[in-house]
Design an enzyme around this catalytic site. Structure first.
Site, short mmCIF file in Angstrom:
data_model
loop_
_atom_site.label_atom_id
_atom_site.label_comp_id
_atom_site.label_asym_id
_atom_site.label_seq_id
_atom_site.Cartn_x
_atom_site.Cartn_y
_atom_site.Cartn_z
N ASP A 201 -12.15 -10.44 0.11
CA ASP A 201 -13.38 -10.66 0.88
C ASP A 201 -14.46 -9.76 0.29
O ASP A 201 -14.17 -8.78 -0.38
CB ASP A 201 -13.19 -10.49 2.40
CG ASP A 201 -12.62 -9.17 2.84
OD1 ASP A 201 -12.50 -8.24 2.02
OD2 ASP A 201 -12.30 -9.04 4.05
N GLU B 194 0.80 -1.24 0.00
CA GLU B 194 0.00 0.00 0.00
C GLU B 194 0.83 1.29 0.00
O GLU B 194 0.52 2.23 0.72
CB GLU B 194 -0.96 -0.01 1.20
CG GLU B 194 -1.89 -1.20 1.20
CD GLU B 194 -2.82 -1.25 2.41
OE1 GLU B 194 -2.72 -0.39 3.31
OE2 GLU B 194 -3.66 -2.17 2.46
N HIS C 234 -10.56 -6.24 -1.51
CA HIS C 234 -11.53 -6.03 -0.43
C HIS C 234 -12.70 -5.26 -1.05
O HIS C 234 -12.58 -4.07 -1.31
CB HIS C 234 -10.91 -5.20 0.71
CG HIS C 234 -9.82 -5.91 1.44
ND1 HIS C 234 -10.05 -7.02 2.22
CD2 HIS C 234 -8.49 -5.66 1.52
CE1 HIS C 234 -8.91 -7.42 2.76
NE2 HIS C 234 -7.94 -6.62 2.34
N GLU D 229 -6.10 -10.79 -0.84
CA GLU D 229 -6.84 -10.57 0.42
C GLU D 229 -8.34 -10.52 0.17
O GLU D 229 -9.06 -9.75 0.82
CB GLU D 229 -6.39 -9.25 1.08
CG GLU D 229 -4.91 -9.13 1.28
CD GLU D 229 -4.50 -7.91 2.09
OE1 GLU D 229 -5.36 -7.22 2.65
OE2 GLU D 229 -3.27 -7.65 2.17
C1 XIL Z 1 -5.95 -6.02 8.65
C2 XIL Z 1 -6.28 -7.18 9.59
O1 XIL Z 1 -7.18 -8.03 8.95
C3 XIL Z 1 -6.86 -6.66 10.88
O2 XIL Z 1 -7.01 -7.72 11.81
C4 XIL Z 1 -5.96 -5.58 11.48
O3 XIL Z 1 -6.58 -5.04 12.61
C5 XIL Z 1 -5.70 -4.50 10.46
O4 XIL Z 1 -5.15 -5.06 9.28
N1 XIL Z 1 -4.79 -4.50 3.92
C6 XIL Z 1 -3.75 -5.29 4.37
C7 XIL Z 1 -3.95 -6.12 5.58
O5 XIL Z 1 -2.72 -5.38 3.71
O6 XIL Z 1 -2.77 -6.28 6.31
C8 XIL Z 1 -5.03 -5.58 6.47
O7 XIL Z 1 -5.26 -6.51 7.53
C9 XIL Z 1 -6.28 -5.33 5.68
C10 XIL Z 1 -6.05 -4.32 4.58
#
Ligand code: XIL
Length: 332
Positions: free
Chosen positions: A256, A149, A224, A254
């Site tokens: 969801d 990021e 996401h 990631e």
């Molecule tokens: C998130 C986790 O899922 C949470 O438990 C934590 O509180 C915050 O981070 N992008 C990413 C991940 O690269 O590391 C993040 O994970 C979600 C967004």
């Protein structure tokens, strides 16, 4: 119409079907990809069902939190590897690949990282962290999210504590390569699935890194999203294709899919299943897309549990999204 729509009997039939069909990891293997999930290692110990479903269904794991800087190096020079080790051991035992997440990120940094360091101090801090962490798991972690990021929603580089070191980005990749020449090194980000200013900025950044000879092997798209997402609408396939043409491996890292809006639950779950299916299809149709990872697997422990974004419900029952992935992997 899925079997579970036929009430309790249908629900049990659907579960029986899911359990008689091969697990997702086996179906994914036949298609030449890995299917992964983010994991909280304490649950591997505390909750047998969690460990059981994870081992059965997934061929890759990633630490949801325990390999972040703030978890590993809570105070300067002091590393805590207990939770990360637990995950790595579990993965090896169950023949799962590992994504390391993440080395350089502006979030979940320990407080000490916000001290006003000089350039040479930051150089030493970055080198020590990457050498220690990547070195510890050398040969065991197949993929590292080296930079996470770095581009903001305004399509510019974010401000981070690393900025005192102007070349921190390429430096991080070089350090990671030195520490484990076999690990594939990734840039990872959210909101860059489709065509648009942010993905454009990431594309330009990675292209210039490649041209400079910085050792970067792949790009991760987090995905996401919510149940209204449409990969077609945002041009996801075209977007992935241009990164593929840079010679990068592509991972969905990631995924969801949040449930939103006031439709009946059954419709929301169907829409959610469709989003999972469509993103998986985009990956399967892109020869360089090799990994499809979810940010967890049961709604019980999702970071966004209230919007039920995953493929198993909070009692580990497969949701329509599970069956959608199962079907999609089985389509030739
Ligand atoms: C998130 C986790 O899922 C949470 O438990 C934590 O509180 C915050 O981070 N992008 C990413 C991940 O690269 O590391 C993040 O994970 C979600 C967004």
């Amino acid at each position: 119409m899925p079997l579970w729509r036929y009430g309790v009997v249908g629900l049990f039939a659907a579960i029986a079907l899911a359990q008689s069909a091969p697990p997702l990891r086996e179906l994914a293997e036949r298609r030449g990809i890995l299917i992964g999930a983010a994991v909280e290692p304490n649950l591997l110990v505390e909750e047998p069902r969690y460990a059981q479903v994870l081992a059965r269904e997934f061929s890759l794991v990633v630490a949801e939190n325990v390999m972040k800087w703030g978890a590993l190096q809570t105070s300067r020079g002091q590393f805590n590897f207990a939770a990360a080790d637990l995950l790595v051991d579990f993965a090896q035992k169950h023949k799962q690949a590992i994504r390391g997440h993440t080395l350089v990120w502006h979030q979940q940094l320990p407080r000490w990282m916000y001290g006003n360091f000089s350039r040479s101090e930051m150089e030493a801090i970055l080198a020590e962290h990457i050498r220690t962490v990547v070195g510890r798991y050398k040969g065991r972690i197949a993929y590292w999210d080296v930079v996470n990021e770095a581009i903001g929603d305004d399509a510019r580089l974010r401000a981070t504590p690393f900025d005192v070191l102007p070349d921190y980005l390429e430096r991080a990749f070089r350090l990671a390569r030195q520490a484990d020449p076999q690990a594939k090194l990734f840039y990872n980000d959210y909101g860059a699935e489709g065509l648009g200013p942010k993905s454009e900025a990431i594309y330009n950044l990675l292209k210039s890194l490649k041209e400079k000879g910085v050792p970067i092997d792949g790009v991760g798209f987090q995905v996401h999203v919510d149940q209204g997402f449409s990969p077609q609408r945002v041009g996801m396939a075209e977007n992935l294709e241009r990164f593929a043409r840079l010679g990068l491996e592509i991972h969905i890292t990631e995924m969801d899919v949040r449930l939103v809006g006031g439709q009946p639950q059954a419709e929301r779950l169907e829409a959610q299943a469709r989003v999972y299916q469509e993103v998986l299809q985009v990956c399967l149709r892109q020869p360089r897309c090799k990994v499809f990872t979810l940010w967890g697997f049961t709604d019980a422990y999702s970071w966004r549990a209230a919007s039920e974004p995953l493929i198993f419900d909070d009692r580990y029952q497969p949701k329509p999204a599970y069956f959608a992935l199962q079907r999609t992997l089985q389509q030739p």
